[in-house]
Structures are given as C-alpha cells and as structure tokens.
Design a protein around this motif. Structure first.
Motif, PDB file in Angstrom:
ATOM      1  N   VAL A  84      15.509 -41.695  34.086  1.00 33.69           N
ATOM      2  CA  VAL A  84      15.061 -40.329  33.813  1.00 33.69           C
ATOM      3  C   VAL A  84      14.599 -39.659  35.106  1.00 33.69           C
ATOM      4  O   VAL A  84      14.921 -38.499  35.379  1.00 33.69           O
ATOM      5  CB  VAL A  84      13.924 -40.349  32.768  1.00 33.69           C
ATOM      6  CG1 VAL A  84      13.310 -38.968  32.600  1.00 33.69           C
ATOM      7  CG2 VAL A  84      14.450 -40.857  31.426  1.00 33.69           C
ATOM      8  N   ASP A 294      12.898 -37.830  22.853  1.00 31.10           N
ATOM      9  CA  ASP A 294      12.621 -38.914  23.784  1.00 31.10           C
ATOM     10  C   ASP A 294      11.451 -38.495  24.668  1.00 31.10           C
ATOM     11  O   ASP A 294      11.545 -37.512  25.407  1.00 31.10           O
ATOM     12  CB  ASP A 294      13.866 -39.199  24.634  1.00 31.10           C
ATOM     13  CG  ASP A 294      13.690 -40.400  25.538  1.00 31.10           C
ATOM     14  OD1 ASP A 294      12.813 -40.353  26.426  1.00 31.10           O
ATOM     15  OD2 ASP A 294      14.446 -41.377  25.384  1.00 31.10           O
ATOM     16  N   ASP A 297      12.358 -38.243  28.506  1.00 36.43           N
ATOM     17  CA  ASP A 297      13.127 -37.043  28.862  1.00 36.43           C
ATOM     18  C   ASP A 297      12.266 -35.786  28.728  1.00 36.43           C
ATOM     19  O   ASP A 297      12.298 -34.903  29.600  1.00 36.43           O
ATOM     20  CB  ASP A 297      14.360 -36.907  27.960  1.00 36.43           C
ATOM     21  CG  ASP A 297      15.439 -37.924  28.276  1.00 36.43           C
ATOM     22  OD1 ASP A 297      15.507 -38.372  29.432  1.00 36.43           O
ATOM     23  OD2 ASP A 297      16.202 -38.280  27.361  1.00 36.43           O
ATOM     24  N   GLN A 301      11.353 -33.237  31.888  1.00 37.88           N
ATOM     25  CA  GLN A 301      11.735 -31.827  31.848  1.00 37.88           C
ATOM     26  C   GLN A 301      10.521 -30.925  31.954  1.00 37.88           C
ATOM     27  O   GLN A 301      10.543 -29.892  32.643  1.00 37.88           O
ATOM     28  CB  GLN A 301      12.511 -31.543  30.555  1.00 37.88           C
ATOM     29  CG  GLN A 301      13.874 -32.215  30.483  1.00 37.88           C
ATOM     30  CD  GLN A 301      14.510 -32.085  29.121  1.00 37.88           C
ATOM     31  OE1 GLN A 301      14.139 -31.254  28.300  1.00 37.88           O
ATOM     32  NE2 GLN A 301      15.485 -32.938  28.853  1.00 37.88           N
TER      33      GLN A 301
END
Length: 308
Positions: A84, A294, A297, A301
C-alpha cells in the motif's frame, strides 16, 4: 487485543507471507529496505522494521503500530502496508513496543507502568527516518490497531507538530489521557459498534496488560471535530454491503481548520479487527471482521490527501 505473540504469528503465517527479519543497521536513503533496525533511546535498544519505496525519496512516512501481544513484523503482515505504501511512494515503519505493547497513557501496560517514553521513542524514530531519507516533515502520519490505535491517538494529542494525520483502528484514548494538541490534525478513525475488547460506548475494559477506562468512539471523534474546528454537520455515506453481516457508515467532516478533516468509519456490527485484513482470531474472541473497505488502502489515501 488480547493474544500471545506466538499464537498470532502462527495464525498469520498460515494465511500470509511473513517478511523475514535480519539484523541490520539503517542504510542510506532509498537503498535496499531494512528488515530490522535498532535505535538506542532512553537507555534501551529499540527495534523497528523499515520499508522504503523504490526509485527515489519517499513522499511521506507512515508509522504503523501493532496491537498488544504482537510485533512490528506481525503488523506488517496483517496490514499488507508495504504494498500500500509503495503505491503512494510512502516509507512505512513498524516499531516494536516493549513487552509487545505501548505506553499509551492508560497505565494498563508494562511500558506504561515502567515509565517508558514511547511518544519520545517514536518521535526520535521519525526524526531519524525523515532526516536520512529526505522525507517532507509535513507528510508524517500514524496508524495502528488496538493498543497501536490508542498510541496513534496519543501521538496526535502530544505531537501534533510532528504528525499531520492519524488513522487509529479499534483504539481510542484512556479517560485519564488529556488531548490538547498544539495544532489541528486530520483523523480517520475506525471503530466497530460490536467490539468485544475496546467498548464502542467507552467505559471499563480489560486488555493484555490489565484494566483501564476508555473514552467512547463517538466522544473521541467529537473531540477531534472540536480540536479541528470543523464548521458543519458531518456527511453520512453508507458503503456498499459486503455480505459479512456488517454495515459501514463513512461519517465525514471536511473543510476543518488548516485544511484538516475528521472521518469516522463506523462499522455497525463490526468487531475488534482491521477491516479488509484476513481474520486471524476467532469471531467469538474479537467479533466480526468487515470487508466493506480496506483500512490500509483507506488510510493511505487519506494520508496522501492530508499532508501539510
């Protein structure tokens, strides 16, 4: 989270590829990743695992903190955060707590009772990694699970000058821990309403290190909204159901002070888990996992959008 390191590593290794550990020092900027390194702090040799993206200076640094009873390597395997982080050009570091836990201020862990300065250790670790790898100081973030979530909140409360954003999962704050940060901090907080370990509504809990009394998820989220001066009522988006018996509301306050945001991922029916990760302990022990999003993730972000 109440489990032994041996049990966690055994279960995780059955479903995940565990990353190897080896003795090594800190290498120069963006060289080969360091599986295990050391930092002498407070008279103790502290260990951590550092992953650096290939191809140049990292665009940010994520401190990823393990649950009580686990290690940094366990947290790396559980959260798959190396991949990630690579997608965003982040470095990610997984420190190891003393006695597999953190001095998060509740007084419920051995490091807390012994006066270990984990805020100081993690801050010194961040200073080292940022300086040696050319990482922008306005792009340092923290996330963590359970005791690691408690610790991430404490870091933001005490070192808002260092951390631009945090993403605690299944960990709030002890009622005895003050939170008056020096500046606004963006927060992505994830809590399950059916968490059998850290009560969603706050109050007494018993973890690996013993009893403590904790702030409710709603109260802590509201405290962060106050700290960040969020001006409007939050929006409420219901994520698509994943057929796992949970339902997630993304409750977001944007346009807060200094460009910050406070986002509450309320997992209705969710337990004491890392959403999106494989279930590693029985549902009877930690409650239902969520597959609607998730957490790794989502946090990456969020961090990418909330630097300084």
């Amino acid at each position: 989270m109440h489990f032994t390191p041996r049990r966690l590593r055994t279960v995780v290794s059955a479903g995940l590829v565990l990353l190897s550990w080896c003795a090594a020092g800190v290498t120069p900027a963006w060289a080969a990743p360091v599986p295990s390194a050391q930092l002498d702090f407070g008279g103790m040799m502290r260990t951590y695992r550092l992953h650096l993206p290939a191809g140049g200076p990292p665009s940010g640094l994520v401190v990823n903190l393990h649950a009580a009873g686990a290690t940094g390597a366990d947290q790396a395997a559980l959260t798959h955060y190396d991949a990630v982080a690579d997608a965003h050009g982040f470095a990610v570091v997984y420190p190891d707590g003393i006695d597999y836990s953190w001095a998060d201020g509740r007084g419920a862990s051995m490091p807390d009772r012994q006066g270990v300065d984990d805020v100081g250790f993690i801050s010194a670790l961040v200073d080292r990694i940022v300086a040696e790898n050319g990482i922008p100081r306005g792009r340092v973030y923290a996330t963590g699970l359970s005791a690691g979530g408690f610790m991430a909140n404490r870091l933001a409360c005490e070192r808002a000058d260092l951390f631009a954003a945090i993403a605690p999962v299944s960990g709030t704050l002890g009622t005895n821990v003050g939170c008056n940060p020096s500046r606004p901090v963006s927060v992505l907080a994830t809590y399950g309403t059916a968490d059998p370990v850290v009560p969603f509504d706050g109050g007494p809990m018993i973890g690996r290190g013993g009893p403590s009394t904790v702030v409710s998820a709603l109260a802590l989220v509201e405290r962060w909204r106050q700290i960040d001066g969020c001006p409007n009522a939050p929006s409420d988006e219901v994520l698509s159901a994943a057929g796992d018996g949970t339902q997630t509301h993304r409750i977001a306050s944007d346009r807060c002070a200094a460009g910050t945001a406070v986002v509450f991922m309320r997992v209705d029916g969710g337990g004491h888990t890392w959403p999106g990760a494989p279930g590693i302990l029985p549902v009877q022990t930690v409650g239902a996992p969520s597959r609607a999003f998730d957490a790794s993730d989502a946090s990456a972000q969020f961090f990418a959008s909330h630097g300084r």
